[in-house]
Scaffold this motif. Structure first.
Motif, PDB file in Angstrom:
ATOM      1  N   VAL A 156      49.042  68.327  42.569  1.00  0.00           N
ATOM      2  CA  VAL A 156      49.592  69.778  42.937  1.00  0.00           C
ATOM      3  C   VAL A 156      48.183  70.570  43.464  1.00  0.00           C
ATOM      4  CG1 VAL A 156      50.008  70.130  40.293  1.00  0.00           C
ATOM      5  CG2 VAL A 156      47.029  69.861  40.903  1.00  0.00           C
ATOM      6  N   VAL A 157      48.093  71.927  43.543  1.00  0.00           N
ATOM      7  CA  VAL A 157      47.609  72.387  44.529  1.00  0.00           C
ATOM      8  C   VAL A 157      46.618  73.629  44.781  1.00  0.00           C
ATOM      9  CG1 VAL A 157      48.569  73.629  47.357  1.00  0.00           C
ATOM     10  CG2 VAL A 157      49.713  72.102  46.008  1.00  0.00           C
ATOM     11  N   LEU A 158      45.289  73.647  44.951  1.00  0.00           N
ATOM     12  CA  LEU A 158      44.537  74.163  44.613  1.00  0.00           C
ATOM     13  C   LEU A 158      44.421  75.728  46.665  1.00  0.00           C
ATOM     14  CD1 LEU A 158      41.445  73.300  43.011  1.00  0.00           C
ATOM     15  CD2 LEU A 158      43.965  73.954  41.789  1.00  0.00           C
ATOM     16  N   ALA A 159      45.584  76.288  45.754  1.00  0.00           N
ATOM     17  CA  ALA A 159      45.568  78.188  47.566  1.00  0.00           C
ATOM     18  C   ALA A 159      44.352  78.551  48.010  1.00  0.00           C
ATOM     19  CB  ALA A 159      46.976  78.232  46.951  1.00  0.00           C
ATOM     20  N   THR A 160      44.708  78.255  49.618  1.00  0.00           N
ATOM     21  CA  THR A 160      43.918  79.006  50.283  1.00  0.00           C
ATOM     22  C   THR A 160      43.543  80.774  50.164  1.00  0.00           C
ATOM     23  OG1 THR A 160      41.473  79.236  52.015  1.00  0.00           O
ATOM     24  CG2 THR A 160      43.499  78.134  52.698  1.00  0.00           C
ATOM     25  N   LEU A 161      43.256  81.444  50.275  1.00  0.00           N
ATOM     26  CA  LEU A 161      43.847  82.610  50.801  1.00  0.00           C
ATOM     27  C   LEU A 161      42.481  82.801  51.712  1.00  0.00           C
ATOM     28  CD1 LEU A 161      43.557  84.058  47.273  1.00  0.00           C
ATOM     29  CD2 LEU A 161      45.762  83.352  48.660  1.00  0.00           C
ATOM     30  N   PRO A 162      43.236  84.464  52.703  1.00  0.00           N
ATOM     31  CA  PRO A 162      42.958  84.478  54.166  1.00  0.00           C
ATOM     32  C   PRO A 162      42.388  86.165  53.726  1.00  0.00           C
ATOM     33  CG  PRO A 162      45.075  85.189  54.294  1.00  0.00           C
ATOM     34  CD  PRO A 162      44.946  83.998  52.302  1.00  0.00           C
ATOM     35  N   MET A 163      40.752  85.903  53.216  1.00  0.00           N
ATOM     36  CA  MET A 163      39.879  86.480  51.554  1.00  0.00           C
ATOM     37  C   MET A 163      39.563  87.617  53.266  1.00  0.00           C
ATOM     38  SD  MET A 163      39.972  86.252  48.986  1.00  0.00           S
ATOM     39  CE  MET A 163      38.312  87.071  48.231  1.00  0.00           C
ATOM     40  N   GLY A 184      46.483  76.917  41.253  1.00  0.00           N
ATOM     41  CA  GLY A 184      45.108  77.507  41.026  1.00  0.00           C
ATOM     42  C   GLY A 184      44.845  78.314  42.535  1.00  0.00           C
ATOM     43  N   VAL A 185      43.484  78.838  42.489  1.00  0.00           N
ATOM     44  CA  VAL A 185      43.464  78.997  43.800  1.00  0.00           C
ATOM     45  C   VAL A 185      41.943  78.980  44.236  1.00  0.00           C
ATOM     46  CG1 VAL A 185      42.454  81.366  45.311  1.00  0.00           C
ATOM     47  CG2 VAL A 185      44.068  81.392  43.839  1.00  0.00           C
ATOM     48  N   TYR A 186      41.719  77.753  45.658  1.00  0.00           N
ATOM     49  CA  TYR A 186      39.909  77.684  46.162  1.00  0.00           C
ATOM     50  C   TYR A 186      40.083  78.767  46.731  1.00  0.00           C
ATOM     51  CZ  TYR A 186      37.566  73.532  46.217  1.00  0.00           C
ATOM     52  OH  TYR A 186      36.664  72.630  46.677  1.00  0.00           O
ATOM     53  N   MET A 187      38.679  78.829  47.090  1.00  0.00           N
ATOM     54  CA  MET A 187      37.837  80.092  47.543  1.00  0.00           C
ATOM     55  C   MET A 187      35.700  79.334  47.793  1.00  0.00           C
ATOM     56  SD  MET A 187      37.404  83.732  45.965  1.00  0.00           S
ATOM     57  CE  MET A 187      39.304  84.368  45.840  1.00  0.00           C
ATOM     58  N   PRO A 214      43.681  79.908  37.901  1.00  0.00           N
ATOM     59  CA  PRO A 214      42.206  79.546  37.627  1.00  0.00           C
ATOM     60  C   PRO A 214      41.055  79.974  39.131  1.00  0.00           C
ATOM     61  CG  PRO A 214      43.406  77.467  37.486  1.00  0.00           C
ATOM     62  CD  PRO A 214      43.970  79.087  37.213  1.00  0.00           C
ATOM     63  N   VAL A 215      40.726  80.310  38.907  1.00  0.00           N
ATOM     64  CA  VAL A 215      40.097  79.676  40.741  1.00  0.00           C
ATOM     65  C   VAL A 215      38.549  79.233  40.542  1.00  0.00           C
ATOM     66  CG1 VAL A 215      38.401  81.099  41.859  1.00  0.00           C
ATOM     67  CG2 VAL A 215      40.340  82.876  40.812  1.00  0.00           C
ATOM     68  N   PHE A 216      39.397  77.975  41.801  1.00  0.00           N
ATOM     69  CA  PHE A 216      37.904  77.389  42.473  1.00  0.00           C
ATOM     70  C   PHE A 216      37.217  77.783  42.970  1.00  0.00           C
ATOM     71  CE2 PHE A 216      41.560  75.508  39.043  1.00  0.00           C
ATOM     72  CZ  PHE A 216      40.831  74.523  38.599  1.00  0.00           C
ATOM     73  N   LEU A 217      36.237  77.341  42.897  1.00  0.00           N
ATOM     74  CA  LEU A 217      34.804  77.736  44.061  1.00  0.00           C
ATOM     75  C   LEU A 217      34.818  76.234  44.640  1.00  0.00           C
ATOM     76  CD1 LEU A 217      32.540  80.070  42.214  1.00  0.00           C
ATOM     77  CD2 LEU A 217      34.997  80.664  43.786  1.00  0.00           C
ATOM     78  N   HIS A 218      33.585  76.767  46.484  1.00  0.00           N
ATOM     79  CA  HIS A 218      33.324  75.408  46.768  1.00  0.00           C
ATOM     80  C   HIS A 218      32.631  75.941  47.553  1.00  0.00           C
ATOM     81  CE1 HIS A 218      32.310  71.725  49.258  1.00  0.00           C
ATOM     82  NE2 HIS A 218      32.749  71.107  47.851  1.00  0.00           N
ATOM     83  N   PRO A 219      31.156  75.981  47.680  1.00  0.00           N
ATOM     84  CA  PRO A 219      30.194  76.021  48.796  1.00  0.00           C
ATOM     85  C   PRO A 219      30.605  75.511  50.223  1.00  0.00           C
ATOM     86  CG  PRO A 219      29.111  74.428  47.030  1.00  0.00           C
ATOM     87  CD  PRO A 219      30.255  74.302  46.829  1.00  0.00           C
TER      88      PRO A 219
END
Length: 373
Positions: A156-163, A184-187, A214-219
């Motif tokens: 499955v995919v956690l999409a990235t956004l052009p923030m 979900g969304v990756y940020m 859902p939002v998944f965070l990464h440093p």
């Protein structure tokens, strides 16, 4: 005399045995036929879901190294590895299985991982100008969705956004919400140094909540600077600190209050947040800067989920005791050297009962991601 860790492990094993006995559970976890030498005992059927697995598609890398050159980007591929660089950081040499889906599938089978939630990692897409930022996000999302379409039961995919631009982020969010496989969304934990409670990001979080993602965070671009440049401390300490900073801004900045249905998942077992939340509570009791919250910061810990990339069974003990088993999700950090080659075995080594193990290996992630059995 038993140590606290042994007592905690025994307690969890006893609870698991009691739950299994009450339900008459003597079943085996569903594992791919090619999963190799991993053996299971009496477990509950569940698909194992790795929510922390990184992917670098070639379409994305060619764009990074092509049009990205104008902004300091580069990409090189060798026979058995690849490397890239951007102003926000670079990596390499990395193994080609970051790119090669077939090699990834073999690793998943050997590890007993049924499903990976694909995500981008460092350097994310925030380092270029607005236009390339949006194109990089679109290229990654389209490529990851293609992998899902080719292997719908495995990815499955956690999409990235052009923030860099809120309107661009919302447009891509709404587009990707319709793409096959997006769950979900990756940020990043910060957007080029801007924290996630910055008012400019509010419309993005509002729309994410409306879409039920859902939002998944990464440093990324972590704190510490030159003081963490030696001994790989930028990762060893910088990553967990940056996760704690991002989560604290979401809590203290009122983001979780404004969007009560927003779910956020924290990497690396929550980083430094869980162990320091008592200090945040003390600040809430004594410092006026923190009193915009109706409840103390520790009450928000259950608004997050936490992956198992802790490198410590006692850390998982602490999370189970203070946050609850329903908030732990399987993670590997695939396939970085600081990740787990055998994430399922790590969870199994902690000594969870059948129901607890099933929840961590896949049940909790399936609920968060909206996956069917």
């Amino acid at each position: 005399m038993q140590c606290p860790c042994c007592l905690s492990k025994t307690r969890r094993q006893l609870l698991g045995i009691m739950a299994a006995t009450a339900g008459g559970l003597l079943v085996t976890r569903l594992v791919p036929a090619s999963a190799g030498p991993i053996k299971r005992g009496a477990d509950i059927p569940v698909r194992s879901v790795d929510i922390h697995a990184h992917y670098y598609p070639e379409e994305f890398l060619h764009l990074l190294g092509g049009d990205g050159k104008a902004f300091g980007g580069s990409y090189t591929r060798q026979e058995n590895s690849f490397s890239f660089a951007t102003p926000a950081g670079g990596l390499g040499p990395l193994p080609l299985k970051f790119i090669d889906v077939q090699a990834r599938l073999l690793d998943m089978d050997r590890a007993g991982v049924d499903v990976q939630a694909l995500s981008l990692s460092v350097p994310m897409v925030y380092w270029a100008d607005r236009q390339l930022n949006a194109r990089l996000a679109r290229a990654w999302n389209d490529a990851a969705s293609t992998v899902h379409r080719q292997h719908p039961l495995r990815f499955v995919v956690l999409a990235t956004l052009p923030m860099l631009d809120v309107n661009d982020a919302i447009i891509e969010l709404e587009r990707t919400a319709e793409l096959p496989g997006v769950r979900g969304v990756y940020m990043g934990t910060n957007i080029n140094g801007l924290d996630l409670d910055d008012p400019r990001f509010a419309p993005v979080f509002a729309r994410i909540e409306q879409l039920g993602l859902p939002v998944f965070l990464h440093p990324q671009q972590t704190v510490g600077g030159s003081r963490l440049s030696n001994y790989y401390l930028s990762n060893l300490l910088g990553n967990p600190f940056d996760t704690a900073i991002a989560a604290s801004h979401l809590i203290l900045g009122g983001v979780l209050d404004r969007y009560p249905q927003l779910h956020v998942s924290l990497p690396h077992a929550g980083g430094a947040l869980p162990i320091l939340v008592g200090r945040l509570d003390a600040g809430w009791n004594s410092r006026p800067e923190t009193r915009r919250l109706a409840q103390k910061p520790s009450s928000y810990l259950t608004r997050f989920s936490y992956d198992t990339v802790s490198h410590s069974g006692s850390v998982l003990d602490y999370l189970i005791a203070n946050v609850g088993i329903d908030h732990l999700v399987l993670g590997s950090d695939y396939c970085f050297d600081m990740g787990y080659e055998q994430p399922v075995r790590f969870v199994e080594s902690v000594g969870l009962g059948p129901r607890e193990k099933a929840a961590v290996l896949g049940g909790n992630a399936a609920r968060i991601l909206g996956l069917r059995g």
